[in-house]
Scaffold this active site. Sequence first.
Site, PDB file in Angstrom:
ATOM      1  N   CYS A  30     -10.866  -1.298   0.117  1.00  0.00           N
ATOM      2  CA  CYS A  30     -10.702  -2.255   1.205  1.00  0.00           C
ATOM      3  C   CYS A  30     -10.594  -1.469   2.499  1.00  0.00           C
ATOM      4  O   CYS A  30     -11.213  -0.420   2.638  1.00  0.00           O
ATOM      5  CB  CYS A  30      -9.484  -3.135   0.961  1.00  0.00           C
ATOM      6  SG  CYS A  30      -7.940  -2.225   0.786  1.00  0.00           S
ATOM      7  N   HIS A 539      13.977  21.166 -13.148  1.00  0.00           N
ATOM      8  CA  HIS A 539      13.578  21.316 -14.556  1.00  0.00           C
ATOM      9  C   HIS A 539      14.741  21.952 -15.309  1.00  0.00           C
ATOM     10  O   HIS A 539      15.089  23.114 -15.095  1.00  0.00           O
ATOM     11  CB  HIS A 539      12.334  22.197 -14.653  1.00  0.00           C
ATOM     12  CG  HIS A 539      11.678  22.175 -16.000  1.00  0.00           C
ATOM     13  ND1 HIS A 539      12.181  22.843 -17.084  1.00  0.00           N
ATOM     14  CD2 HIS A 539      10.554  21.541 -16.427  1.00  0.00           C
ATOM     15  CE1 HIS A 539      11.389  22.641 -18.123  1.00  0.00           C
ATOM     16  NE2 HIS A 539      10.397  21.847 -17.758  1.00  0.00           N
TER      17      HIS A 539
END
Length: 618
Positions: A30, A539
């Site tokens: 779009c 992590h």
Amino acid sequence: MATKTDFSPLVADVVTALGGADNVRSVTHCATRLRFKIKDSDKADIAKAGKISGVITAINSGGQHQVVIGNDVPLAYQALMDVPGMRAKGIKDGDAEVDDDGGSEDKNWLNKFIDLISALFSPIVWALAGIGLGKAGLTLATTVGILDAESSTHTIFNAMFDGLFYFLPFFLAITAAKRFKVNQFIALAIVAALLHPTMEAMVGTEGVTFLGLPLTMMSYSSSVIPVVVSVWLAGYLQRWLEKVLPGAVRNFFTPLIVVLVMVPLVLFTIGPVTIGAANALSNGIGFLFETVPWLAGGLMGAFWQVFVMFGLHWGLVPVMINDIATQGFSYMMAPLMAAIFGQVGAALAVWIRSKNAEVKKVAGPGVLSGFFAGVTEPIIYGVNLPLKYPFYAGVVAGGIGGIIIAVGGNAFDAFVFPSVMAFAATLSVGSFVAQLIGSSAALILGFVFTVVMFRKEQNVDKQETDTTPNVAAAASGTYVPLAEIPDKVFSSGAMGDGFGIVPENGEIVSPVEGQLIAVQKSGHAYGIRGDNGIEVLVHVGIDTVKMAGEGFEILVARGDHVKVGQPLAKVDLNAVAEAGFDPTTAVIVTNSKKLEGLKFTDVEGHVGAGDVVMRMEP
């Protein structure tokens, strides 16, 4: 100047993040977004797509994976078509999607409706907006006396800018035919009969009959709903005829019978019913704006950008176009100027006050795009929404400005994107002064509210918050330099700069303030997009993903906003040790290459959770 080649790496990475070309069912675009339909959502990582350099944001909305690029999305789409396996997936100009493996993944009726309206209008919306701007300019030239409304020059200009709207049914016939899989020329033939000059000449004439039956003639110029419904029904008739007619006569009898059936059907039933419904809807909206204008204008001014975010604005576009086509103006469009300017003012404040180079890089051009073209996706997704408070400021400012505009009885007399260029479209209906005041108020208040909230954001509990981008320790324990983290992926710096911590207890906290964009089900990894522009991966442990969540208690969810030091997880360190894994927790700044001046503080040995380890130096 950008070319499609510039977007080749970006779109290749996007396709990979969404699970590869084989996982893409179809793609279109779009004004600012690439819109993907995905076969298997579990294979698509929308968060990863949103982090790709050049992508403003990526969201899953309306049954689509939407990747916001900005004004250059047509170039990105062209580059996307060159990605192996993607050309066959491209849908342009409202083409109907070919479902080759079991249908759409999203059966929600609202998503289907929005998808339909988007397919019908998105191919022509830029032409409507651009030529509508010319029409507004002609109104301005006539109003200020530059051009005589009775002159032939005015007549020719008016034909240039009014032709698209007068013959809008032809354009919709093409997009609807593609969407509903109807022969385009049969669809155009139906519309041509409705717009024929002799038919238009009978509008308002009494005593019109067809085959002896009385008929009330209506004008179908500029109409929207009758055309869409007619082409939709014509599709069923066409496909039935193609099945039952002999091959020797099928090709010429099909269009003949479709036109013979559909044109009278439109004249007697579809036309009066749909035009009556459209007029009733327009009258209802007009009544709302005339009786409680503050409410109608406030809602449109405040929530238009929310509608755009979820793609719901497509459901209102046909109403606006129909209003302009049938009554010459649209009340709904005037408050949208305030909605746009409220967000622009908020983004302008961020651009001026922020010290984050990445944010300023998006905010500056985005402000210009919103102010002059009415395209706000870059500042919404790249600036205001991530920071939250500027978006809220823009919503409130837009609501206030919308109230002022609607109370002034204002309306747009042309379909143009709300921007500074669109003021000419507000000269004919209502008080232009009110339109100017309301729009300006939204711009100013969006700016002021953001500045005030910006200060509050920096002054929590009466303590000045350091706006310098920082990264804190994600756990209490022993500091580990990046190169000494016992994992080559982290220690090599391939994922970005950072550090490690050998935790002394199981509490893992957020090293930055921001939004959680990734939370692994196993609880061992967390991705955070910091409000200060820093993107961090936490992590917990080395190879602990193999524990499949055993010993990990997740305390947050994806999408949550977290503060520095806020617990993310509790980890059973004994369980980690018994499983034979190293507990070293890595804190990696994944966008460190984009951040100049990010330096380590003088830290070694023991660190406490929340202690600043990395700081952005001027």
